[in-house]
Design a protein around this motif. Structure first.
Motif, short mmCIF file in Angstrom:
data_model
loop_
_atom_site.label_atom_id
_atom_site.label_comp_id
_atom_site.label_asym_id
_atom_site.label_seq_id
_atom_site.Cartn_x
_atom_site.Cartn_y
_atom_site.Cartn_z
N ASP A 50 -2.35 -4.03 -4.24
CA ASP A 50 -2.32 -4.11 -2.78
C ASP A 50 -2.25 -2.72 -2.17
N LEU A 51 -2.65 -2.65 -0.91
CA LEU A 51 -2.64 -1.40 -0.17
C LEU A 51 -2.20 -1.72 1.25
N GLU A 52 -1.11 -1.11 1.69
CA GLU A 52 -0.64 -1.31 3.05
C GLU A 52 -1.45 -0.42 3.99
N LEU A 53 -2.14 -1.05 4.92
CA LEU A 53 -2.98 -0.32 5.87
C LEU A 53 -2.15 0.17 7.06
N SER A 54 -1.23 -0.66 7.47
CA SER A 54 -0.29 -0.33 8.54
C SER A 54 0.93 -1.22 8.31
N PRO A 55 2.04 -0.94 8.96
CA PRO A 55 3.23 -1.75 8.70
C PRO A 55 2.94 -3.25 8.85
N GLY A 56 3.16 -3.97 7.77
CA GLY A 56 2.98 -5.41 7.77
C GLY A 56 1.55 -5.89 7.56
N VAL A 57 0.59 -4.98 7.41
CA VAL A 57 -0.82 -5.35 7.22
C VAL A 57 -1.31 -4.75 5.91
N SER A 58 -1.69 -5.62 4.98
CA SER A 58 -2.11 -5.17 3.65
C SER A 58 -3.39 -5.87 3.23
N ILE A 59 -4.11 -5.21 2.32
CA ILE A 59 -5.20 -5.84 1.61
C ILE A 59 -4.75 -6.01 0.17
#
Length: 86
Positions: free
Chosen positions: A66-75
């Motif tokens: 996984d990769l967190e794109l912004s706080p609370g938003v991940s792919i």
């Protein structure tokens, strides 16, 4: 350290917010990760020292899911086996 059996998998299920899951092969998963990395203002510290976005995508594929794109938003991406091992 990831399981060596995962390196034998040629396909990944990829998940991104608000979209249905996708099934991608390794080259397309790397391209998908690279596109997401290019959208980031700053790469995570453990990827910042790599020579290219493609190298960062490969490290992610080898070591994370996984990769967190912004706080609370991940792919997320998960190796899957479409056929039983021979």
């Amino acid at each position: 350290m990831s399981d060596p059996l995962i390196r034998a998998c040629d396909d990944y299920v990829v998940l991104e917010p608000g979209k249905p899951e996708q099934l991608l092969d390794v080259p397309n998963t790397l391209a998908w990760l690279s596109r997401w990395l290019q959208t980031m203002d700053q790469l995570p510290a453990d990827l910042a020292d790599l020579s290219s976005v493609e190298a960062a995508a490969q490290r992610l594929l080898d070591t994370a899911c996984d990769l967190e794109l912004s706080p609370g938003v991940s792919i997320q991406w998960f190796a899957v086996r479409l056929e039983p091992p021979s």
